[in-house]
Design an enzyme around this catalytic site. Structure first.
Site: not given
Ligand code: F6R
Length: 241
Positions: A65, A133, A135, A140
């Protein structure tokens, strides 16, 4: 779904690297994530490249992403993140690395083209983190399970979580992103997901033991036949073990 519980983040990163190591050979396609969770894995990949000469010359990567509207020179763009934390320290040719673009006139068209590129270069191993959450990538809660790469609005919990990278100011966090869809992620041949810390415990429980539902995007991983979930004791604390 195989769940491995480790003592702490360092041990979780060791396990992630062990899972990744056999894929670090010519011809493989790696799916990569940003965020805090995979940093330990990337540090180990850099170390391994420097100490053992593991080459990335014939490896391709596709990221999950990117924020909409951030120039690639912005330190918090996922393009910059990947270069700072991995690509600049290994021998991967720039043209073998792919991060979706969050800039341009036709974001949806670009997203579709990105998805097509992944279809043509099937991902051998996909690294994932999970949001508090539930995701995965920027899918989301409520994102259709059949979604492919698309433009999405970020929900408040994610904007709040990510404000730590933007001077703790929610207004500075982009409110949209381009993300691989859930169906795109599910096409990866193998998935390794890392989650550590107590704030991930509820999401981990819903992913591993909850109902498979769009309200928890990560729950779809129960249907994939080659997933390894690596969690530390804190993130595992609500699991029935
Ligand atoms: C990042 C991504 C997100 C993260 C998620 C957890 O490319 O796709 O889904 O993996 O938000 O983020 P952290 O690792 O910072 O807790």
């Amino acid at each position: 779904m195989k769940v491995i519980v480790t003592k702490n983040y360092e041990e979780a990163s060791d396990v992630m690297f062990k899972e990744m190591k056999e894929y670090l050979v010519a011809g493989k396609v790696l799916g990569l994530a940003t965020g805090s969770s995979p940093l330990g894995l990337y540090a180990r990949m850099v170390d391994d490249h420097k100490k053992n000469g593991t080459s990335y010359k014939d490896i391709k990567t596709f990221n999950l992403d990117e924020y909409v509207g951030l120039p690639i020179t912005h330190p918090e763009s996922y393009y910059a993140f990947m270069h700072t934390n991995l690509f600049n320290h290994i021998d991967i040719p720039e043209e073998n690395t792919h991060v979706p673009s969050g800039l341009g006139e036709d974001l949806e068209g670009q997203a579709l083209a990105y998805d097509k590129m992944i279809e043509e270069n099937p991902i051998d191993i996909q690294v994932l983190g999970i949001g508090s959450d539930g995701h995965i990538a920027f899918n989301e809660p409520g994102t259709p399970f059949d979604s492919i790469t698309h433009v999405t609005d970020l929900l408040e919990p994610t904007i709040k979580d990510n404000a730590r990278f933007f001077d703790f100011d929610m207004n500075k966090v982009p409110h949209q992103a381009v993300t691989q869809g859930i169906a795109t992620i599910m096409r990866a041949k193998k998935i390794i997901l890392i989650a550590t810390g107590e704030n991930k415990a509820e999401a981990v429980k819903a992913m591993v033991e909850g109902e498979i539902q769009e309200a928890c995007p990560a729950s779809i991983l129960q249907k994939h036949d080659n997933v390894v979930v690596v969690v530390d004791e804190s993130a595992a604390k609500l699991l029935n073990r």
